[in-house]
Design a protein around this motif. Sequence first.
Motif, PDB file in Angstrom:
ATOM      1  N   GLN A 324       0.832  -1.200   0.000  1.00 45.86           N
ATOM      2  CA  GLN A 324       0.000   0.000   0.000  1.00 45.86           C
ATOM      3  C   GLN A 324       0.872   1.257   0.000  1.00 45.86           C
ATOM      4  O   GLN A 324       0.536   2.245  -0.655  1.00 45.86           O
ATOM      5  N   ALA A 325       1.996   1.217   0.696  1.00 44.85           N
ATOM      6  CA  ALA A 325       2.915   2.351   0.666  1.00 44.85           C
ATOM      7  C   ALA A 325       3.406   2.600  -0.762  1.00 44.85           C
ATOM      8  O   ALA A 325       3.493   3.742  -1.223  1.00 44.85           O
ATOM      9  N   GLN A 326       3.698   1.517  -1.478  1.00 42.47           N
ATOM     10  CA  GLN A 326       4.147   1.663  -2.863  1.00 42.47           C
ATOM     11  C   GLN A 326       3.039   2.223  -3.744  1.00 42.47           C
ATOM     12  O   GLN A 326       3.302   2.992  -4.681  1.00 42.47           O
ATOM     13  N   GLN A 327       1.780   1.846  -3.458  1.00 38.66           N
ATOM     14  CA  GLN A 327       0.651   2.427  -4.204  1.00 38.66           C
ATOM     15  C   GLN A 327       0.606   3.937  -4.015  1.00 38.66           C
ATOM     16  O   GLN A 327       0.369   4.688  -4.975  1.00 38.66           O
ATOM     17  N   PHE A 328       0.842   4.383  -2.798  1.00 42.76           N
ATOM     18  CA  PHE A 328       0.854   5.831  -2.540  1.00 42.76           C
ATOM     19  C   PHE A 328       1.973   6.501  -3.327  1.00 42.76           C
ATOM     20  O   PHE A 328       1.774   7.564  -3.926  1.00 42.76           O
ATOM     21  N   TRP A 329       3.162   5.889  -3.320  1.00 40.98           N
ATOM     22  CA  TRP A 329       4.284   6.472  -4.049  1.00 40.98           C
ATOM     23  C   TRP A 329       4.073   6.419  -5.559  1.00 40.98           C
ATOM     24  O   TRP A 329       4.536   7.301  -6.298  1.00 40.98           O
TER      25      TRP A 329
END
Length: 471
Positions: A324-329
């Motif tokens: 999910q952090a990568q989705q934000f980035w």
Amino acid sequence: MPLNPADDAFAETLSRALPEGTLRRTEPRYLEEPRGRWLGISGWVALPRNVEEVSAITRACNAARVGLLPYGGGTGLVGGQIAPDGPAPLILSLERMTAIRATYPEENVLVAEAGAVLADVQAAALEGNRLFPLSLASEGTARIGGLLSTNAGGVNVLRYGNAREQVLGLEAVLPDGTIWHGLKRLRKDNTGYDLRGLLLGAEGTLGVITAAALKLSPVPAATGTALLAVESPAAALSLLALAREQLGEMVSAFELIGRMGFDFLAEALPEVRQPFAEAPAWCVLVELGLTQGMDPETALEALFTAGMEAGLVSDGLVAQSEAQAQQFWDIRERIPEANRHIGAIASHDVSLPLSALPEFIETGLTRLAELGEFRVNCFGHLGDGNLHYNVFPPKGRKKQDYVDVRADVQRCVHDLVHEMGGSVSAEHGIGRLKVDDLERYADPAKLAAMRAIKAALDPVGIMNPGAVIRS
């Protein structure tokens, strides 16, 4: 005296002094750049394997008065790696010089050659349980020499600084072919002028960086990422101050994203998952790098709560996993891709004092409205004052319809940046795109000193002719 072209006769003479295969005919990839603004004219490229070969090539170019164009990964956005006119230079590609020469985890130092790709340097640092914090979208292709020569920025400048701050020592070849053996691992060295600082950010106009001793940092024990909706850039700045009060230097990144960024993603890249049911007017992407014993979710939830209580935050999402952090980035990193699909009339890589950012954003919109109807996608590294303030046609129109006003749009934005004490080149450099801007906005004393330094170190003018300082 004008330079001579790197023609077939020069190439034949040079090839006899170099190992077989070092000199080649230029492929199209060396003559193109990401935005398609220029097409290079060089017919020959040299691919040295070591600093001695770089020295021999540079010495030969200097003696023959042939321009030399250092080339890294070709990812620069201001034309520093492209020579579109003038006598055809020899392209000097460092792509064969990719070695990680040494790693010193206890010293937090890694020594890499200039042709090493940034992602490979990051991976080598991690093998020693260390972090090389320079991070940007092109890290899979950008090379260390080019990144240092342009003093690249990226998303972690807030915590770790620009590329310049990541370097302890350099090995470089000067315009006359002399090798400077400055590859020291010292944190303190007050022995005269700082040649390292002079070459960093010089964009290959004062010499060729061939290797660097790079600073490493401890790997954070835990990381956390959140998207927090705010009402305005002013609220985002107040939230940044609050975050630093609570977490100090553990705030690694603090990125500003406006509603137009989400709109462009929906319009051009609908496959990108939108995080909010309704895009907020503004939001910030926050990343933390925490010390042992701290929980990222707890830290971010505390920041969210404090932001809500202060009236700064209206909504938010805290990443519950690395995915999910990568989705934000991905949202932040694909905004430039969406911009390319939409087609900008003019793009601006600018920096301002933090307190001036809200006024700049609003005043910029007002002044641009006096020139016509535009859409502005404003986003960037809020924590270090670096904004990408890009101007687009209204929906249904094309950038080609605005060719006649492009210069006026750029002048409007850059004049305002200058008025407010900012810089018209925050992290992309001057290259060839902003030579006029440098002459227009730079302090006269600084410009005179730059010209004097160039004349002293490169009196023949072979190093990247036409870049940064007008030939």
